[in-house]
Structures are given as C-alpha cells and as structure tokens.
Design an enzyme around this catalytic site. Structure first.
Site: not given
Length: 302
Positions: A252-255, A285, A279
């Site tokens: 879920a980093a991009g989300d 996350a 960032n």
C-alpha cells in the site's frame, strides 16, 4: 469543512508470503497467509482519512458486492471516518478480490479479480454530482472502468475540482482523458506504459514527465520507491528523497503516498512540502505488513 473525494476500487486481499516470488511454472509453499482489506481506491481513501486534519472530510465512491467482505469493509471504513454515501452495492456480484505474493524484500506481485468494481458505471458517478460540486480534490485510479474514470474527471473539471490520477494498473491513456488531469502520479512501470520511456534515472524521469506535460498534464510526480519521487511542474523537475527504512511490505505504499499527497495539497502545502509529507507517510507504511492495516495515522508523522 474541506471535501476530499476518492473514486475507485475495493478488494479483499489474499496475501501469501515467500522468500522469493514464484517464477513462471514454479510452485512454492507460502510461509504465511492472511486476509487483508485493500483495493487502490479504498487504500487511498483510508490513507486520506487517517492523515487528514480536523477540517477535512473524505468521501469514497465505489462499488461493493453483496457479500460478507463488503459488510466488513463498510464497518471498518466507517470506523475510520470515511463518508460512504457514494458507495454502491451490486446485487449478485462478489466484492473485488486480489491475490498478493510478497517476498522477503517487501516486493510484491498482484493479481486482481475486479468483481463489483467492474460495475461502477458512469451513471453511478453522475448520480453523485453533488459531491463533485463541493469537492476540492478528486483522487482516482484505473481499477474501475475507464468510462467511470472519464465521467468522474469530467464532473470534477466542470466543478473546478483539482484532479489527481494515480494511473494504476499500468495502461496507455488517450489525450482526451489526460487533458482532464491536473496531477498524475505514475511509478516507473506506469510511466513506461504512458510514455514509452523507461525511467531509470533523473534524466529519463524528466523525459517521461515532459511527454506527459506535452499531452496536457500540469504536474507530474513519478514515484521511484526507495529513491523518492521525481516532481515536474512547468518543465522544472527535481527528485524529492524519501526517508531510509527497512521495508518489509510495499503493497500500500503508493496508495498511502497518493492519499497523503491530496491531504497535504488541500492544506495549502507547496508541491515539495506535499511530496515530502507523502514520502514520510509511505515510508512508514512499508515497514508494516498489509494494505490498509499498514497505513499510518497523522499523529505518527510528527
């Protein structure tokens, strides 16, 4: 109150962990299995609501099936504070499902069954025109039909709402759709699909960004994983580094990044400040397992 609107997918994520990701034709025994709540739209809505300030309200437009997974999602999202008045239930359809393989380095491979997500229509979006009329920002992805994405972007622009597209999963997009986007946030794979340019360094990131600018997008933010994010506005670009952490799961980093970005921009932060905030949120996350379970709360960023 400031209105933040997320339109997109919701999935039940079946997560399997391995030392290495399986290759074609290879069978591996998973070390662990767990069921998580996910979907790019839902993840981004959860990120926004957990990271928002007290003067922001998050609304989520989505389509769920008529199963137990949908009921669990509604309960959890409501507890977080997301307004679900735009969340539809599709009769006799399952809620979207994803199967996620994660290796020891936190890298992942994901397969998605759209389920009810595929039935979120332009008509559903049009029914929520009042939400678009009051929204400051729209955040949307590509895990629902392109007709629903296009209609949402049209409504947002008609109502002077700033549009953010996270173009995932990776696909080509026509200029008619790109002209409706104020901010686009591809990763390297998505940037390649959109522009045909492989992003491997700052120079190639700049070339990909210029390609997207030439097709009508005002601000380009290319996320680069542990290297941070390349931002480009009015032809001027730079890399904003991300904190160094021990990543164990990047699902879920991009989300998280996208939800945090919307919150920060709505607060009036500069583009650089907003990307630094995003960032930081995504760097937290990736140190946790799961999708929505990994997304931090605002108090954790201070």
């Amino acid at each position: 109150m400031s209105t933040l609107l997320v339109v997109g997918s919701a999935n039940a994520d079946h997560v399997l962990t391995f030392d290495e990701l399986p290759q074609a034709g290879q069978t591996l025994i998973s070390q662990q299995y767990r069921l998580e709540l996910g979907g790019k739209g839902a993840n981004q809505a959860v990120a926004a609501v957990r990271l928002k300030n007290t003067m922001q309200q998050v609304y989520f437009i989505s389509a769920l099936g008529d199963d137990s997974n949908a009921a669990t999602m509604r309960t959890n999202w409501t507890a977080d504070g997301i307004d679900l008045s735009g969340c539809y239930q599709i009769a006799k359809k399952s809620t979207g499902t994803a199967v996620i393989f994660v290796n020891q380095y936190g890298e992942n491979s994901i397969g998605v069954v759209p389920g009810a997500n595929a039935y979120l229509s332009a008509h559903h979006i049009q029914q929520q025109h009042a939400l678009f009329a009051q929204a400051n920002y729209l955040l949307i992805q590509l895990e629902t039909s392109l007709e629903s994405v296009h209609q949402a972007l049209i409504l947002a622009k008609q109502n002077h709402c700033t549009t953010i597209l996270n173009p995932a999963p990776a696909t080509k997009l026509n200029n008619d759709l790109l002209n409706l986007i104020d901010i686009i946030t591809p990763n390297e794979t998505e940037a390649l699909a959109l522009t045909g340019i492989e992003v491997i360094d700052q120079q190639s990131a700049q070339q990909a960004a210029q390609s997207l600018h030439s097709r009508g997008v005002n601000i380009v933010i290319i996320t680069l994983g542990s290297k941070g994010a390349y931002i480009s506005e009015k032809g001027q670009g730079s890399i904003i580094p991300t904190p160094t952490v021990n990543a164990i799961d990047t699902v879920a980093a991009g989300d998280t990044f996208n939800g945090a970005l919307m919150v920060a921009l709505d607060e009036g932060k500069t583009l650089i400040e907003a990307v630094e905030f995003a960032n930081l949120a995504s760097s937290i996350a990736v140190t946790r397992n799961g999708a929505q379970s990994s997304i931090p709360y605002r108090k954790e960023l201070t």
